[in-house]
Motif scaffolding. Sequence first.
Motif, PDB file in Angstrom:
ATOM      1  N   PRO A   1      17.033   7.007  11.290  1.00  0.00           N
ATOM      2  CA  PRO A   1      15.703   7.871  10.783  1.00  0.00           C
ATOM      3  C   PRO A   1      14.846   6.843  11.017  1.00  0.00           C
ATOM      4  N   PRO A   2      13.296   7.428  11.096  1.00  0.00           N
ATOM      5  CA  PRO A   2      12.070   6.576  11.601  1.00  0.00           C
ATOM      6  C   PRO A   2      11.764   5.735  10.383  1.00  0.00           C
ATOM      7  N   LEU A   3      11.875   4.582  10.386  1.00  0.00           N
ATOM      8  CA  LEU A   3      11.717   3.415   9.221  1.00  0.00           C
ATOM      9  C   LEU A   3      10.793   2.588   9.660  1.00  0.00           C
ATOM     10  N   MET A   4       9.833   2.055   8.768  1.00  0.00           N
ATOM     11  CA  MET A   4       8.901   0.874   9.117  1.00  0.00           C
ATOM     12  C   MET A   4       9.297  -0.224   8.075  1.00  0.00           C
ATOM     13  N   VAL A   5       9.010  -1.455   8.482  1.00  0.00           N
ATOM     14  CA  VAL A   5       9.001  -2.723   7.421  1.00  0.00           C
ATOM     15  C   VAL A   5       7.848  -3.357   7.452  1.00  0.00           C
ATOM     16  N   VAL A   6       7.459  -3.801   6.243  1.00  0.00           N
ATOM     17  CA  VAL A   6       6.424  -4.735   6.553  1.00  0.00           C
ATOM     18  C   VAL A   6       6.349  -5.675   5.350  1.00  0.00           C
ATOM     19  N   GLY A   7       5.949  -6.858   5.584  1.00  0.00           N
ATOM     20  CA  GLY A   7       6.167  -7.892   4.322  1.00  0.00           C
ATOM     21  C   GLY A   7       4.876  -8.107   3.621  1.00  0.00           C
ATOM     22  N   VAL A   8       5.011  -8.015   2.332  1.00  0.00           N
ATOM     23  CA  VAL A   8       4.058  -8.056   1.284  1.00  0.00           C
ATOM     24  C   VAL A   8       4.172  -9.383   0.487  1.00  0.00           C
ATOM     25  N   HIS A   9       3.214 -10.086   0.302  1.00  0.00           N
ATOM     26  CA  HIS A   9       3.303 -11.179  -0.660  1.00  0.00           C
ATOM     27  C   HIS A   9       3.611 -10.931  -2.231  1.00  0.00           C
ATOM     28  N   ARG A  10       4.670 -11.453  -2.750  1.00  0.00           N
ATOM     29  CA  ARG A  10       4.930 -11.297  -4.096  1.00  0.00           C
ATOM     30  C   ARG A  10       3.939 -11.110  -5.004  1.00  0.00           C
ATOM     31  N   ARG A  11       2.851 -12.155  -4.787  1.00  0.00           N
ATOM     32  CA  ARG A  11       1.676 -11.995  -5.994  1.00  0.00           C
ATOM     33  C   ARG A  11       0.628 -10.955  -5.522  1.00  0.00           C
ATOM     34  N   SER A  12       0.890 -10.198  -4.414  1.00  0.00           N
ATOM     35  CA  SER A  12      -0.121  -9.218  -4.166  1.00  0.00           C
ATOM     36  C   SER A  12      -0.275  -8.049  -5.182  1.00  0.00           C
ATOM     37  N   ARG A  13      -1.586  -7.710  -5.533  1.00  0.00           N
ATOM     38  CA  ARG A  13      -1.956  -6.780  -6.511  1.00  0.00           C
ATOM     39  C   ARG A  13      -1.618  -5.337  -6.176  1.00  0.00           C
ATOM     40  N   MET A  14      -1.213  -5.575  -4.640  1.00  0.00           N
ATOM     41  CA  MET A  14      -0.922  -3.925  -4.291  1.00  0.00           C
ATOM     42  C   MET A  14       0.503  -3.454  -4.620  1.00  0.00           C
ATOM     43  N   MET A  15       1.341  -4.479  -4.726  1.00  0.00           N
ATOM     44  CA  MET A  15       2.588  -4.173  -4.900  1.00  0.00           C
ATOM     45  C   MET A  15       2.958  -3.084  -6.297  1.00  0.00           C
ATOM     46  N   PRO A  16       2.122  -3.547  -7.550  1.00  0.00           N
ATOM     47  CA  PRO A  16       2.493  -2.362  -8.433  1.00  0.00           C
ATOM     48  C   PRO A  16       2.041  -0.811  -8.292  1.00  0.00           C
ATOM     49  N   VAL A  17       0.813  -0.743  -7.618  1.00  0.00           N
ATOM     50  CA  VAL A  17       0.303   0.608  -7.087  1.00  0.00           C
ATOM     51  C   VAL A  17       1.342   0.867  -6.056  1.00  0.00           C
ATOM     52  N   LEU A  18       1.698   0.463  -5.162  1.00  0.00           N
ATOM     53  CA  LEU A  18       2.648   0.940  -4.282  1.00  0.00           C
ATOM     54  C   LEU A  18       3.813   1.370  -4.661  1.00  0.00           C
ATOM     55  N   CYS A  19       4.485   0.642  -5.650  1.00  0.00           N
ATOM     56  CA  CYS A  19       5.800   1.058  -6.364  1.00  0.00           C
ATOM     57  C   CYS A  19       5.496   2.154  -7.197  1.00  0.00           C
ATOM     58  N   ARG A  20       4.417   2.332  -7.891  1.00  0.00           N
ATOM     59  CA  ARG A  20       4.373   3.429  -8.912  1.00  0.00           C
ATOM     60  C   ARG A  20       3.817   4.802  -7.951  1.00  0.00           C
ATOM     61  N   THR A  21       3.292   4.698  -6.836  1.00  0.00           N
ATOM     62  CA  THR A  21       2.912   5.743  -5.841  1.00  0.00           C
ATOM     63  C   THR A  21       4.099   6.150  -4.988  1.00  0.00           C
ATOM     64  N   GLY A  22       4.700   5.428  -4.936  1.00  0.00           N
ATOM     65  CA  GLY A  22       6.143   5.699  -3.651  1.00  0.00           C
ATOM     66  C   GLY A  22       5.503   5.977  -2.361  1.00  0.00           C
ATOM     67  N   THR A  23       4.380   6.010  -1.879  1.00  0.00           N
ATOM     68  CA  THR A  23       3.886   6.292  -0.702  1.00  0.00           C
ATOM     69  C   THR A  23       3.008   5.193   0.005  1.00  0.00           C
ATOM     70  N   PHE A  24       2.793   4.885   1.167  1.00  0.00           N
ATOM     71  CA  PHE A  24       1.912   4.026   1.882  1.00  0.00           C
ATOM     72  C   PHE A  24       1.575   4.499   3.449  1.00  0.00           C
ATOM     73  N   ALA A  25       0.786   3.944   3.655  1.00  0.00           N
ATOM     74  CA  ALA A  25       0.217   4.293   5.330  1.00  0.00           C
ATOM     75  C   ALA A  25      -0.149   2.825   5.880  1.00  0.00           C
ATOM     76  N   LEU A  26       0.297   2.728   7.259  1.00  0.00           N
ATOM     77  CA  LEU A  26       0.072   1.783   7.859  1.00  0.00           C
ATOM     78  C   LEU A  26      -1.043   2.209   9.194  1.00  0.00           C
ATOM     79  N   SER A  27      -2.218   1.673   9.113  1.00  0.00           N
ATOM     80  CA  SER A  27      -3.166   1.902  10.223  1.00  0.00           C
ATOM     81  C   SER A  27      -3.207   0.667  11.201  1.00  0.00           C
ATOM     82  N   ILE A  28      -2.859   0.982  12.380  1.00  0.00           N
ATOM     83  CA  ILE A  28      -2.635  -0.107  13.469  1.00  0.00           C
ATOM     84  C   ILE A  28      -4.088  -0.314  13.812  1.00  0.00           C
ATOM     85  N   LEU A  29      -4.765  -1.564  13.895  1.00  0.00           N
ATOM     86  CA  LEU A  29      -6.010  -1.576  14.096  1.00  0.00           C
ATOM     87  C   LEU A  29      -6.210  -1.664  15.743  1.00  0.00           C
TER      88      LEU A  29
END
Length: 539
Positions: free
Chosen positions: A45-73
């Motif tokens: 299946p189509p899967l993406m993996v991304v590394g996020v620092h443990r202390r990032s304040r994004m992680m709680p929001v990401l885990c709570r919403t269960g969705t994310f987007a990647l914009s390649i600049l």
Amino acid sequence: MTAQPDELRRCMRLFATGVAVLTTGAGDEATGLTVNAVASASLEPPLMVVGVHRRSRMMPVLCRTGTFALSILSEHQGPVATAFAAADRPSGTAAARLLDGALVRLECELTEVYPAGDHYLVLGRVTAIHRGARDAGPLLFHGGGFTTVHKGASMNDIVQTDCCIAGGGPAGLLLALLVAKRGHRVTVLDRRPRLDAGGPPVAPYLHPPTLEILQTEGLLDPLLMDVQRVSGAMEYGPQGLVSTWRYADVPGCRFPHALSVPLDRLGRVLLDAVAHLPNCTLLPGTEVVALGPETMSIRGADGEGQIRARVVVASDGKFSKIRALVGIDADVFEFDRRIIQVIADRPADWPDSWIIHRRPPTYLLALPIAGNKLAVLWITDPAEYQALKAHGIEELARRVAAIEPRLAQPVTDAATTWSDADDLVHHVVRPSTWSKGNVVLHGDSAHGMHFYGGQGLNLSLQDSVPLAAAIDEALRTGGMEAIARYEAVRRPFVERFQDIQKSMPELTSTAHEAADRPFWTGELLRTITLGQTDLTPTR
């Protein structure tokens, strides 16, 4: 033995990566983070993996919403990457707006989060892919900073191509598409650093002959979003209705309407079609600095270079630089009637027709355009224009309302100062010839028009079909006879239309006026609804 973190960091700075922004959350909770540890983990299946620092304040929001987007600049988005890497990075709705212009946006559902030392590896299933900028390169991270792929030509490089088109507007892109589809190598140059960066907020009309071309090329359906269909026109003189007509009533007209289409959408649809062709090269941010008999010198952000093209097309506008470089003179006729334009909200009861009021020496036009708007045009002679501008913008609204009361409130709401109105001046440009050597003029470079009747863009797009056939024959035979035949057939038709515009009292005070004469009659109406019927469109 274990490598030290600082040493590993210095080494990994030698590894060039792309740059993306990871976003999650919605509304005020939306947040983003610049990342470069991104990879495609699986295609099926189509899967993406991304590394996020443990202390990032994004992680709680990401885990709570269960969705994310990647914009390649894209290469132009270094400031965006810097903004999302800062401690006070953008959030909320402002964050999403900053990501316009990304190369691609991948929408993902969170599937797993794996601990990995001081980072988490976030795994997501790709649910949607949105392509963005197609003519831009990627933004890279290398050596501790942002950079781009340096692909500009140097003075030692000579780009070989069959057809070089200077000008990446809609007409130039359509011509590029048609020539490339015939199997020739095409290179498109444009001074703008990005061809998909929008443009003036205008929504010109595409008339039935143009719609037929776009439909034939499979380009019409992608345009049919937030358009405005116009079925015809109604003209009024001082005594009332002068004439009315509808596209559907014109024998031989292939569509029962014209379409007002945002110019930036038209450009993006054409750009998308061209970008998929392997034999078509786009060089944004590039201008021609010299033109010789065999090569042209170009300059871009990454340096200078040369292009050797068998056919060169000047599709760079009324005041074409290519036309001047090759030494083709042009006569310029400036229309003396001044036009004040206000873009207003369209009243709910407004018909799907152009409405024209004739009050010599003044004319009021109200044209429905895309976005549920009206283009309100006040056309008058120079003296009346100066008298009007001596007052506040309220005087314009008062005069408009005296002729068309339904427009009183829309114009008042849309224009509170003169800066809210556009002053428009137009020209007819007529070159002495349409070709010289291996250079051929196209669109506005060959025949600048007044915008009235919407034929500047339409005739330019319609040029592309017979000109592509002529260029194809020229490239196959090695001679320019087909280009000369194209000019011999096309030029008289276009110049007759220019002469019609120059004789219209709505546009120039030198023409004779009759307040109750119908405007949309004869050759003008046939040109708009049928195009040049003695040309056989060939693909």
